[in-house]
Design a protein around this motif. Structure first.
Motif, PDB file in Angstrom:
ATOM      1  N   ILE A  25       0.837  -1.202   0.000  1.00 32.76           N
ATOM      2  CA  ILE A  25       0.000   0.000   0.000  1.00 32.76           C
ATOM      3  C   ILE A  25       0.872   1.252   0.000  1.00 32.76           C
ATOM      4  O   ILE A  25       0.617   2.200  -0.757  1.00 32.76           O
ATOM      5  CB  ILE A  25      -0.974  -0.012   1.199  1.00 32.76           C
ATOM      6  N   LEU A  26       1.905   1.265   0.844  1.00 28.85           N
ATOM      7  CA  LEU A  26       2.784   2.438   0.900  1.00 28.85           C
ATOM      8  C   LEU A  26       3.485   2.689  -0.434  1.00 28.85           C
ATOM      9  O   LEU A  26       3.569   3.831  -0.890  1.00 28.85           O
ATOM     10  CB  LEU A  26       3.830   2.257   1.995  1.00 28.85           C
ATOM     11  N   ILE A  27       3.975   1.629  -1.041  1.00 31.89           N
ATOM     12  CA  ILE A  27       4.664   1.793  -2.323  1.00 31.89           C
ATOM     13  C   ILE A  27       3.687   2.263  -3.396  1.00 31.89           C
ATOM     14  O   ILE A  27       4.009   3.151  -4.200  1.00 31.89           O
ATOM     15  CB  ILE A  27       5.362   0.483  -2.730  1.00 31.89           C
ATOM     16  N   VAL A  32       1.717   6.679  -6.898  1.00 32.98           N
ATOM     17  CA  VAL A  32       0.611   7.544  -7.342  1.00 32.98           C
ATOM     18  C   VAL A  32       0.919   9.000  -7.027  1.00 32.98           C
ATOM     19  O   VAL A  32       0.764   9.881  -7.888  1.00 32.98           O
ATOM     20  CB  VAL A  32      -0.722   7.091  -6.693  1.00 32.98           C
ATOM     21  N   LEU A  33       1.355   9.272  -5.817  1.00 29.33           N
ATOM     22  CA  LEU A  33       1.663  10.644  -5.441  1.00 29.33           C
ATOM     23  C   LEU A  33       2.793  11.231  -6.275  1.00 29.33           C
ATOM     24  O   LEU A  33       2.735  12.388  -6.701  1.00 29.33           O
ATOM     25  CB  LEU A  33       2.018  10.724  -3.955  1.00 29.33           C
ATOM     26  N   ASN A  38       3.183  14.827  -8.463  1.00 30.18           N
ATOM     27  CA  ASN A  38       4.542  15.352  -8.309  1.00 30.18           C
ATOM     28  C   ASN A  38       4.851  15.686  -6.844  1.00 30.18           C
ATOM     29  O   ASN A  38       5.429  16.716  -6.528  1.00 30.18           O
ATOM     30  CB  ASN A  38       4.756  16.580  -9.207  1.00 30.18           C
ATOM     31  N   TYR A  39       4.427  14.794  -5.976  1.00 23.39           N
ATOM     32  CA  TYR A  39       4.611  14.946  -4.539  1.00 23.39           C
ATOM     33  C   TYR A  39       5.039  13.599  -3.975  1.00 23.39           C
ATOM     34  O   TYR A  39       4.656  12.561  -4.493  1.00 23.39           O
ATOM     35  CB  TYR A  39       3.280  15.386  -3.894  1.00 23.39           C
ATOM     36  N   LEU A  41       5.949  11.320  -0.197  1.00 26.50           N
ATOM     37  CA  LEU A  41       6.014  11.231   1.256  1.00 26.50           C
ATOM     38  C   LEU A  41       7.444  10.858   1.640  1.00 26.50           C
ATOM     39  O   LEU A  41       7.973   9.852   1.168  1.00 26.50           O
ATOM     40  CB  LEU A  41       5.039  10.161   1.764  1.00 26.50           C
ATOM     41  N   ILE A  42       8.043  11.663   2.463  1.00 28.98           N
ATOM     42  CA  ILE A  42       9.447  11.465   2.829  1.00 28.98           C
ATOM     43  C   ILE A  42       9.657  10.127   3.539  1.00 28.98           C
ATOM     44  O   ILE A  42      10.632   9.430   3.310  1.00 28.98           O
ATOM     45  CB  ILE A  42       9.932  12.628   3.718  1.00 28.98           C
ATOM     46  N   TRP A  43       8.743   9.730   4.359  1.00 30.43           N
ATOM     47  CA  TRP A  43       8.903   8.571   5.223  1.00 30.43           C
ATOM     48  C   TRP A  43       8.458   7.251   4.601  1.00 30.43           C
ATOM     49  O   TRP A  43       8.751   6.184   5.134  1.00 30.43           O
ATOM     50  CB  TRP A  43       8.132   8.789   6.519  1.00 30.43           C
ATOM     51  N   SER A  44       7.768   7.281   3.480  1.00 34.54           N
ATOM     52  CA  SER A  44       7.161   6.049   2.954  1.00 34.54           C
ATOM     53  C   SER A  44       8.194   5.038   2.447  1.00 34.54           C
ATOM     54  O   SER A  44       8.031   3.833   2.663  1.00 34.54           O
ATOM     55  CB  SER A  44       6.161   6.371   1.854  1.00 34.54           C
ATOM     56  N   GLU A  45       9.225   5.502   1.771  1.00 33.38           N
ATOM     57  CA  GLU A  45      10.228   4.565   1.250  1.00 33.38           C
ATOM     58  C   GLU A  45      10.971   3.865   2.387  1.00 33.38           C
ATOM     59  O   GLU A  45      11.211   2.660   2.337  1.00 33.38           O
ATOM     60  CB  GLU A  45      11.222   5.296   0.352  1.00 33.38           C
ATOM     61  N   GLU A  46      11.333   4.608   3.402  1.00 29.62           N
ATOM     62  CA  GLU A  46      12.036   4.024   4.538  1.00 29.62           C
ATOM     63  C   GLU A  46      11.140   3.027   5.275  1.00 29.62           C
ATOM     64  O   GLU A  46      11.577   1.937   5.638  1.00 29.62           O
ATOM     65  CB  GLU A  46      12.465   5.142   5.488  1.00 29.62           C
TER      66      GLU A  46
END
Length: 170
Positions: A25-27, A32-33, A38-39, A41-46
């Motif tokens: 879901i996070l990926i 999508v974002l 063109n946005y 989430l800083i924390w999602s990849e980590e």
């Protein structure tokens, strides 16, 4: 022992399923974002990375339980049943040694990170949490390898009890 085994099965499967769903879901949200708005989430990849690490190490324990690890059995297929049993016991002992090394180094790494007070760059949580997956996964795999060793030894012993004349002939 059966209830403990079932409890650990449910814990392993629950962590694996939740980690896989949350990482997926996070990926997906991140893609999508990033591409539509063109946005990012800083924390999602980590977070996704740490979830996948937990998934892999817990999944390794499930693979041991289900005998799903890749094996090289070109030599073993030509052995008699007694030789196959010996190789199975040897493989489980090798897995146990590997898990003990994994747990030992994982605990050292976690304690080192705790002493230094390291935190993750994006989330700001202690690095000990993602690193804890190493000794936890190793411990679960150790439990599964011990189960497999116990089953192999018990099966070998019961085969000898059922056919004592074959043991004498060897």
């Amino acid at each position: 022992m059966s209830k403990v085994n079932q409890f650990i099965n449910h814990i392993e499967e629950g962590i694996a399923v939740i980690s896989m769903i949350m990482a997926s879901i996070l990926i997906f949200i991140q893609v999508v974002l990033r591409y539509l708005f063109n946005y990012s989430l800083i924390w999602s990849e980590e977070t996704a990375r740490f979830l996948i690490i937990w998934l892999v190490l817990i999944g390794s324990s499930i693979a041991v339980r289900e005998k799903g690890h890749a094996t090289v059995d070109a030599l073993v297929t030509f052995l008699p049943p007694a030789g196959k049993k010996v190789f199975s016991v040897f493989a489980n002992l090798a897995g146990i040694v590997f898990c003990l090394i994994l747990i030992w180094t994982g605990v050292e790494m976690v304690s080192s990170v705790v002493e230094l007070g390291n935190v993750t760059p994006a989330l700001g949580v202690p690095m000990a949490i993602p690193y804890l997956s190493i000794p936890v996964g190793g411990g679960l795999m150790l439990f599964r390898f011990l189960q497999m060793l116990f089953i192999d030894v018990k099966r070998s012993y019961s085969d000898e009890e059922e056919h004592p004349e074959e043991v004498v002939e060897k």
